[in-house]
Design an enzyme around this catalytic site. Structure first.
Site, PDB file in Angstrom:
ATOM      1  N   SER A 155     -10.088  11.371  26.454  1.00 41.35           N
ATOM      2  CA  SER A 155     -10.479  12.029  27.703  1.00 41.35           C
ATOM      3  C   SER A 155     -10.875  10.956  28.709  1.00 41.35           C
ATOM      4  O   SER A 155     -11.239   9.833  28.328  1.00 41.35           O
ATOM      5  CB  SER A 155     -11.671  12.963  27.443  1.00 41.35           C
ATOM      6  OG  SER A 155     -12.234  13.434  28.650  1.00 41.35           O
ATOM      7  N   TYR A 168     -20.129  15.156  24.070  1.00 48.04           N
ATOM      8  CA  TYR A 168     -18.671  15.076  24.153  1.00 48.04           C
ATOM      9  C   TYR A 168     -18.252  13.677  24.601  1.00 48.04           C
ATOM     10  O   TYR A 168     -17.343  13.065  24.024  1.00 48.04           O
ATOM     11  CB  TYR A 168     -18.163  16.130  25.135  1.00 48.04           C
ATOM     12  CG  TYR A 168     -16.663  16.190  25.256  1.00 48.04           C
ATOM     13  CD1 TYR A 168     -15.891  16.809  24.280  1.00 48.04           C
ATOM     14  CD2 TYR A 168     -16.010  15.645  26.361  1.00 48.04           C
ATOM     15  CE1 TYR A 168     -14.511  16.877  24.397  1.00 48.04           C
ATOM     16  CE2 TYR A 168     -14.635  15.702  26.493  1.00 48.04           C
ATOM     17  CZ  TYR A 168     -13.890  16.315  25.504  1.00 48.04           C
ATOM     18  OH  TYR A 168     -12.521  16.379  25.617  1.00 48.04           O
TER      19      TYR A 168
END
Length: 277
Positions: A155, A168
């Site tokens: 990501s 995350y």
């Protein structure tokens, strides 16, 4: 002749979303697929998880492309369950050439408000699960001596911070460290290791009401349409978010011989989000 003729790709989190599009895109280029997914709902998520029926649909779509597929329910947090699928794949296909470590989950919470369970769930699936996938696939890939490609679906949040997503972000930053270390370890075996780093992807995991409310707190029930202009302002291109197929095209390139001299690289697929001044 297609780009992945004769290749076998092992893909985690393949029941739907990005995982499914990776499976289909690689199948379109000639790869046979080994697809795993948890295939059950998880607590503390703001969206539904993939189901056995979703995984069956992935099977249908891969077979529609004329490719073979093994699809099994397996938890990336459980090393033994992955090992069993790898053993079956080796018996059926003879080897694994490509690992796409895609399985991941997310939710939101401030650093001081996160629970131990939230932290363990996210790190366990996203980071420990990636490590388990490598441990399952790499021994036979090394022993076979034919090289290979490992692709971590990370990501942009693995390359920067993000409010409300410390757990995350930590999992994805850890993935970058794993990627770089592994590239150094297995390059001698002609195994390339890279990551794809998307911005917001148009899947239920990324574009759900809980995440949208974090960006649009003044709207009671925000929809993707409400957030489109805001998300477009975060990138350099006039698009609000990445489509799964855009990520899959990057995965395909890294899996193919076109990227035969690319390793240890993080490839953003983010519309210029990271480059925006």
């Amino acid at each position: 002749m297609t780009r992945l003729d004769g290749k076998i790709a092992f893909i985690t989190g393949a029941a739907r979303g990005q995982g499914r599009t990776h499976a289909v895109r690689l199948a379109q280029e000639g790869a046979d697929i080994v697809a795993v997914d948890l295939c059950r709902q998880q607590a503390n998520l703001d969206y539904t998880s993939g189901t056995p029926e979703d995984l069956e649909e992935t099977v249908r779509l891969v077979e529609k492309e004329g490719r073979r597929i093994i699809a099994r329910a397996a938890d990336v947090r459980d090393q033994a369950s992955l090992d069993v699928v790898v053993e079956e794949a080796l018996r059926e296909f003879g080897g694994i050439d490509i690992l796409v470590s895609n399985a991941g989950i997310s939710n939101q919470g401030s650093v001081v408000g996160l629970t131990d369970q939230q932290w363990e769930d996210i790190l366990g699936t996203n980071l420990v699960g990636a490590w388990h996938s490598c441990r399952a696939v790499l021994p036979s890939m090394i022993e076979r001596g034919a090289g290979g490609s490992v692709i971590f679906v990370s990501s942009t949040v693995g390359l920067r911070g993000a409010p409300g997503q410390a757990h995350y972000s930590a999992s994805k930053h850890g993935m970058q460290g794993l990627m770089l270390s592994l590239a150094n370890e297995v390059g001698q075996h002609n195994i390339r290791v890279n990551s794809v780093n998307p911005g917001a992807v148009n899947t239920e995991m990324a574009i759900n009401e809980s995440l949208l409310k974090m960006f649009l707190p003044d709207i009671e029930n925000p929809t993707p349409a409400d957030a489109a202009d805001l998300f477009s302002n975060l990138t350099l291109l006039p698009i609000p978010w990445v489509e799964p197929e855009d990520v899959s095209n990057a995965v395909l390139w890294l899996a193919s011989d076109e990227a035969r001299f690319v390793t240890g690289a993080a490839i953003p697929v983010d519309g210029g989000q990271l480059a925006r001044a």
